[in-house]
Design an enzyme around this catalytic site. Structure first.
Site, PDB file in Angstrom:
ATOM      1  CG  ASN A 138      -7.839  -4.467   7.321  1.00 34.68           C
ATOM      2  OD1 ASN A 138      -8.069  -4.351   8.523  1.00 34.68           O
ATOM      3  ND2 ASN A 138      -7.258  -5.560   6.823  1.00 34.68           N
TER       4      ASN A 138
ATOM      5  CB  VAL B 282      -0.998   0.040   1.185  1.00 33.41           C
ATOM      6  CG1 VAL B 282      -2.043  -1.047   1.047  1.00 33.41           C
ATOM      7  CG2 VAL B 282      -0.277  -0.026   2.525  1.00 33.41           C
TER       8      VAL B 282
ATOM      9  CE  LYS C 159      -3.410   0.713  12.529  1.00 30.58           C
ATOM     10  NZ  LYS C 159      -4.273   0.386  11.372  1.00 30.58           N
TER      11      LYS C 159
ATOM     12  CB  SER D 182      -5.604   0.431  16.739  1.00 32.95           C
ATOM     13  OG  SER D 182      -5.342  -0.169  17.995  1.00 32.95           O
TER      14      SER D 182
ATOM     15  CE1 TYR E 287      -0.824  -1.483  13.993  1.00 36.27           C
ATOM     16  CE2 TYR E 287      -1.768  -0.959  16.140  1.00 36.27           C
ATOM     17  CZ  TYR E 287      -1.890  -1.525  14.882  1.00 36.27           C
ATOM     18  OH  TYR E 287      -3.075  -2.118  14.507  1.00 36.27           O
TER      19      TYR E 287
ATOM     20  CB  ALA F 136       2.245   7.595  16.837  1.00 36.77           C
TER      21      ALA F 136
END
Length: 259
Positions: free
Chosen positions: A94, A68, A163, A146, A159, A161
């Site tokens: 996702n 992505v 999210k 999340s 991760y 941050a």
């Protein structure tokens, strides 16, 4: 008679090869959507596609192997979706990567890799999909963030941050795209028993049964979520049942955010 919630719609789902993305692909297919499945793991993508077609032979699926973080691949994926199915109505961002380095120890390269997938990757697919989503007249974007975007923990700063940034991006997107008939919302899953966690436990010598005894203190409900329990809210936000909802963060975490 049951009317499929996404009958006649076309959806593109990133990270569709496993976990929540795979569960959403099956559910969207059951509810009448044609689905373009994007994942960096070609083998996982093909396994999931075969499994869905075995369970649901009429499913209309198209797979694309892509990272992505590659904007060109995102543009190509949307082009394939429109070419193959004639339109694009729903985008589910996702795909994600994880990092377990403490904030004090994280290198610039680790930060850049995390941002490239979790934030830039999401923006790549929004950028690529928005022209088609606007043309749909009832386009919907669902960003999978999340529960830890709104609460705290140690060891996952990079991760979490990214999210949290996804939620801000979703709100801005809702403002910008409402005049074009495109809704943007975010789902924040809690502890979900995905293939990723099962594989990681296996590497550590844990069985699935052992794994299921964990996470009892990370939700009021006291267990892991099944990926399908996250896919249902994603489906709902993508459907016309949520036609008056945009810019919303939906916490699907078993109550973790109030603990």
């Amino acid at each position: 008679m049951h009317q499929p919630r996404l009958g006649g719609k076309v959806a593109l789902i990133t990270g569709a090869g496993s976990g929540i993305g795979a569960a959403a692909t099956l559910l969207f297919s059951q509810e009448g959507a044609s689905v373009v499945m994007v994942d960096a793991n070609g083998e996982g993508l093909e396994r999931t596609r075969a499994r869905i077609l075995e369970a649901l032979p009429p499913a209309k699926l198209h797979t694309i192997v892509a990272d992505v973080s590659d904007r060109g691949a995102a543009l190509g994926a949307v082009e394939q979706a429109v070419s193959r199915f004639g339109q694009l109505d729903v985008l589910v961002n996702n795909a994600a990567m994880r990092n377990y380095t403490a904030a004090a120890d994280a290198s610039p390269e680790e930060w850049q890799a995390m941002v490239a997938v979790n934030l830039v990757g999401m923006s790549n697919y929004c950028h690529a999909a928005l022209p088609a989503l606007r043309q749909s007249g009832q386009g919907a974007i669902v960003n999978v963030s999340s529960c830890y975007a709104v609460t705290g923990r140690k060891g996952m700063a990079l991760y979490d941050a990214t999210k949290a940034a996804q939620l801000s991006f979703t709100r801005s997107l809702a403002f910008e795209e409402s005049p074009h008939g495109v809704r943007a919302n975010a789902v924040c899953p809690g502890s979900t028993l995905t293939d990723f966690h099962v594989g990681r436990a296996g590497t550590a010598g844990k069985s699935v049964e052992q794994l299921k005894t964990e996470r009892k203190d990370t939700s009021l409900i006291g267990r892991w979520a099944d990926p399908t329990e996250i896919a249902w809210p994603i489906l709902w936000l993508a459907s016309s049942e949520a036609s008056f909802i945009t810019g919303t963060t939906l916490l699907v975490d078993g109550g973790l955010h109030i603990m």
